[in-house]
Design an enzyme around this catalytic site. Structure first.
Site, short mmCIF file in Angstrom:
data_model
loop_
_atom_site.label_atom_id
_atom_site.label_comp_id
_atom_site.label_asym_id
_atom_site.label_seq_id
_atom_site.Cartn_x
_atom_site.Cartn_y
_atom_site.Cartn_z
N ARG A 193 23.32 2.27 -36.73
CA ARG A 193 22.82 3.00 -37.88
C ARG A 193 23.45 4.40 -37.98
O ARG A 193 23.60 4.94 -39.06
CB ARG A 193 21.28 3.07 -37.84
CG ARG A 193 20.71 3.79 -36.67
CD ARG A 193 19.26 3.44 -36.40
NE ARG A 193 19.11 2.14 -35.74
CZ ARG A 193 17.95 1.59 -35.41
NH1 ARG A 193 16.82 2.20 -35.67
NH2 ARG A 193 17.91 0.42 -34.82
N LYS A 236 22.52 -1.79 -21.96
CA LYS A 236 21.99 -3.15 -22.10
C LYS A 236 22.10 -3.88 -20.77
O LYS A 236 23.03 -3.62 -20.00
CB LYS A 236 22.85 -3.93 -23.11
CG LYS A 236 22.72 -3.51 -24.55
CD LYS A 236 23.61 -4.38 -25.44
CE LYS A 236 23.60 -3.90 -26.88
NZ LYS A 236 22.31 -4.08 -27.56
N LYS A 280 29.34 -2.81 -40.35
CA LYS A 280 29.22 -2.21 -39.02
C LYS A 280 30.40 -2.65 -38.16
O LYS A 280 30.68 -3.84 -38.03
CB LYS A 280 27.89 -2.63 -38.36
CG LYS A 280 27.76 -2.15 -36.90
CD LYS A 280 26.38 -2.42 -36.30
CE LYS A 280 26.36 -2.14 -34.80
NZ LYS A 280 25.07 -2.42 -34.16
N ASP A 300 29.75 -7.19 -32.22
CA ASP A 300 29.01 -6.15 -32.93
C ASP A 300 29.81 -5.54 -34.09
O ASP A 300 29.43 -4.54 -34.67
CB ASP A 300 28.55 -5.06 -31.95
CG ASP A 300 27.23 -4.43 -32.36
OD1 ASP A 300 26.53 -5.01 -33.21
OD2 ASP A 300 26.93 -3.34 -31.83
N GLU A 310 22.88 2.61 -32.09
CA GLU A 310 24.08 3.35 -32.47
C GLU A 310 24.62 2.94 -33.83
O GLU A 310 25.22 3.75 -34.54
CB GLU A 310 25.17 3.15 -31.40
CG GLU A 310 26.02 1.88 -31.51
CD GLU A 310 25.23 0.57 -31.43
OE1 GLU A 310 24.15 0.58 -30.83
OE2 GLU A 310 25.69 -0.46 -31.96
N ASP A 332 21.35 3.01 -27.79
CA ASP A 332 21.68 1.63 -28.19
C ASP A 332 21.38 1.40 -29.68
O ASP A 332 21.77 0.39 -30.24
CB ASP A 332 20.89 0.64 -27.31
CG ASP A 332 21.51 -0.75 -27.34
OD1 ASP A 332 22.63 -0.90 -27.86
OD2 ASP A 332 20.86 -1.69 -26.82
N ASP A 351 29.57 -2.88 -27.96
CA ASP A 351 28.32 -2.12 -27.83
C ASP A 351 27.72 -2.38 -26.45
O ASP A 351 27.09 -3.42 -26.23
CB ASP A 351 27.34 -2.53 -28.94
CG ASP A 351 26.01 -1.80 -28.83
OD1 ASP A 351 25.94 -0.80 -28.08
OD2 ASP A 351 25.05 -2.24 -29.50
N1 BES Z 1 24.18 -4.44 -31.67
C1 BES Z 1 22.81 -4.37 -31.38
C2 BES Z 1 21.97 -5.41 -32.11
C3 BES Z 1 22.19 -6.84 -31.73
C4 BES Z 1 21.35 -7.45 -30.83
C5 BES Z 1 23.19 -7.58 -32.32
C6 BES Z 1 21.54 -8.78 -30.52
C7 BES Z 1 23.38 -8.90 -32.00
C8 BES Z 1 22.55 -9.51 -31.11
C9 BES Z 1 22.28 -2.99 -31.78
O1 BES Z 1 23.18 -1.95 -31.67
C10 BES Z 1 21.16 -2.69 -30.84
O2 BES Z 1 21.42 -2.55 -29.69
N2 BES Z 1 19.95 -2.58 -31.37
C11 BES Z 1 18.82 -2.31 -30.59
C12 BES Z 1 17.95 -1.33 -31.34
C13 BES Z 1 16.83 -0.75 -30.55
C14 BES Z 1 17.38 0.15 -29.47
C15 BES Z 1 15.93 0.02 -31.47
C16 BES Z 1 18.05 -3.60 -30.34
O3 BES Z 1 17.98 -4.42 -31.23
O4 BES Z 1 17.58 -3.79 -29.23
ZN ZN Z 2 25.19 -2.43 -31.88
MG MG Z 3 23.22 -1.07 -29.75
#
Ligand code: BES
Ligand code: ZN
Ligand code: MG
Length: 496
Positions: A344, A270, A258, A281, A342, A340, A263
């Site tokens: 995947r 966020k 990834k 990220d 994103e 968010d 992000d």
């Molecule tokens: N990059 C984040 C995941 C992340 C969170 C990485 C904390 C490192 C530390 C990812 O893109 C994300 O935002 N995931 C969301 C998914 C949700 C919207 C289903 C999440 O984990 O909140």
């Molecule tokens: Zn992310």
């Molecule tokens: Mg995200």
């Protein structure tokens, strides 16, 4: 850092690290020093318990020796990861003494083989010595310059030299990954990341091809482009190829990292607290890049193609929105319920590409994908989702060697139901529960029939403060595990 191996004792190096076990006599150290240690042990000042350190000085001729005792606990309980941890503690002690050179007394135990012992010492010392301080005006050069590993038996020297070479390459790969992650997003964006990879490919011996936005569009990477289009910084699709096993051209491992160089969450934005570390990220990209460097430098007999879909997830008049329905290179349509989620979307096009265009026969994706994995496993283990248990077994073995812990999560069909959409083929979130599993299974929808491992490193790619040989910031997790997974599939490795 300059590391030398020698069969003789510590010589005239002033600062010395001596390993001490709780349950072993001290016949392997010089008599004058062993009696002093014995004395400390008898008085209960230093037991040799795991991770204990103790410092004293001793005059020898004209020099005042600075001696650091390093407790390794009980012999039978020592593992290669405990060696890394212990030597990271020794490193901190040596740095407190501001030594420019240190001699480290080598040891052998039944529970860990000679090569792994040496690698553990080298990795513990050098990984712990990393600091990301290039932006500090008053940064100082590291004081420690030379390490001598002393007292290696002549008959072990060949093995030790091989182990040292491998350890150096693995540490370099890990530090490459840490540097990439720690570099802030105003410096590290898709174009600059691609340039770095081109340089690394030349230095390490793998081929690099970079696709710009026109080529990405031409290839039909629609899901990736939807995420990328909100940023002024154009995306880059980075392909790294290493063919070390020409006789097995059909056996190609596809690595997918990834590569969100930032992000923000996009319109599903966020909060600031969650955003400040989001330069990390691209930890999955960093892991596959560092691993490619190590695999190529060690000329491993295997074929590996690594890809990174690099972009930024930002807000603009052109950004994708919650409620949009988008397409993908594989043809499946996706209802975007949260911008968010994103990672995947970028990963499914990268996975599809590496299978269709690079003919990968197995796939591993590595991603800082979900906050949910931190809730489930903390910062200790990487969460894994797979469609193939034999492949997972290979990962487990590699993880035993690297010390980077992995844990498999269930992938029952019930979870797959959660990512089906009423108005498109899939939706990009599966609801509040089981978030790491549904995220992984979303990617699994694009791996066709290939053996596949999904590594969610959101909890393990970053440390908020120094933690033994892991330092504050990017950890470089994944580099050593991926390397061993690739290496072990070729030739056997000792299992101690
Ligand atoms: N990059 C984040 C995941 C992340 C969170 C990485 C904390 C490192 C530390 C990812 O893109 C994300 O935002 N995931 C969301 C998914 C949700 C919207 C289903 C999440 O984990 O909140
Ligand atoms: Zn992310
Ligand atoms: Mg995200």
């Amino acid at each position: 850092m300059n590391i030398k191996l020698q069969s003789t004792a510590c010589g005239d190096v002033e600062t010395v690290v001596i390993p001490v076990f709780e349950d072993r006599d001290l016949s392997y150290v010089c008599e004058d020093i062993s009696s002093i240690i014995e004395n400390f042990k008898n008085k209960g000042q230093f037991k040799g318990g795991f991770g204990e350190t103790f410092f004293f000085t001793k005059e020898r001729g004209d020099i005042l020796k600075q001696i650091v005792l390093l407790g390794l606990g009980k012999q039978g309980e020592l593992t290669s990861d405990k060696i890394r941890i212990a030597y990271s503690k020794a490193l901190k002690k040596v740095n407190e003494l501001k030594a420019s050179a240190v001699a480290v007394k080598f040891f052998k135990v039944d529970s860990v083989c000679t090569k792994r012992t040496l690698k553990g010492i080298v990795e513990g010392l050098t990984l712990a010595n990393y600091k990301f301080d290039k932006f500090k005006s008053d940064r100082k050069e590291a004081t420690l310059k030379d390490i001598v590993i002393a007292g290696i038996a002549e008959e072990d020297m060949k093995k030790a030299e091989m182990a040292l070479e491998e350890a150096n390459v693995l540490v370099d790969g890990t530090l490459i990954a840490r540097d990439l992650v720690n570099e802030p997003a105003n410096f590290m964006y898709p174009e600059t990341l691609a340039k770095e990879v081109e340089k690394l490919g030349k230095d390490s011996g793998f081929q690099v091809e970079v696709f710009d936005e026109n080529k990405i569009n031409e290839l039909g990477m629609k899901a990736f482009m939807e995420v990328a289009k909100g940023s002024e910084n154009p995306p880059r699709f980075i392909v790294m190829r290493y063919f070390g096993d020409e006789d097995n051209k059909n056996n190609i491992l596809g690595l997918v990292g990834k590569g969100l160089t930032y992000d923000s969450g996009g319109y599903s934005i966020k909060p600031t607290d969650g955003m400040v570390t989001m330069k990390s990220d691209m930890g999955g990209a960093a892991a596959v890049i560092g691993a490619m460097s190590a695999i190529a430098k060690m000329k491993i007999k295997a074929n590996v193609v690594a890809v990174v879909a690099a972009c930024e997830n930002l807000i603009s008049g052109n950004a994708y929105k919650p409620g949009d329905i988008i397409s993908s290179m594989g043809g499946k349509t996706i209802e975007v319920l949260n911008t968010d989620a994103e990672g995947r979307l970028t990963l499914v096009d990268a996975v599809h590409y590496v299978i269709e265009k690079e003919k990968a026969s197995k796939v591993i994706d590595v991603a800082t994908l979900t906050g949910a994995v931190v809730m489930a496993l903390g910062r200790t283990a990487t969460g894994v989702v797979t469609n193939n248990h034999e492949f997972y077994g290979e990962l487990q073995k590699a993880s035993d060697i690297s010390g980077e812990k992995v844990w498999e999560l269930p992938a029952f069909d019930e979870y797959k139901e959660l990512i089906k959409s009423d108005i498109a083929d899939l939706k990009n979130i599966g609801g509040r529960f089981g978030g790491t599993i549904t995220a992984g299974l979303f990617i699994g929808e694009f791996v066709q029939d290939k053996p596949w491992l999904h590594l969610d490193i959101a909890g393990t790619a970053w440390e908020d403060k120094d933690n033994n040989y892991l330092t504050k910031g990017g950890t470089g997790v994944g580099v050593r595990t991926l390397y061993y997974l690739v290496k072990k599939s070729v030739k056997g490795c000792c299992n101690k």
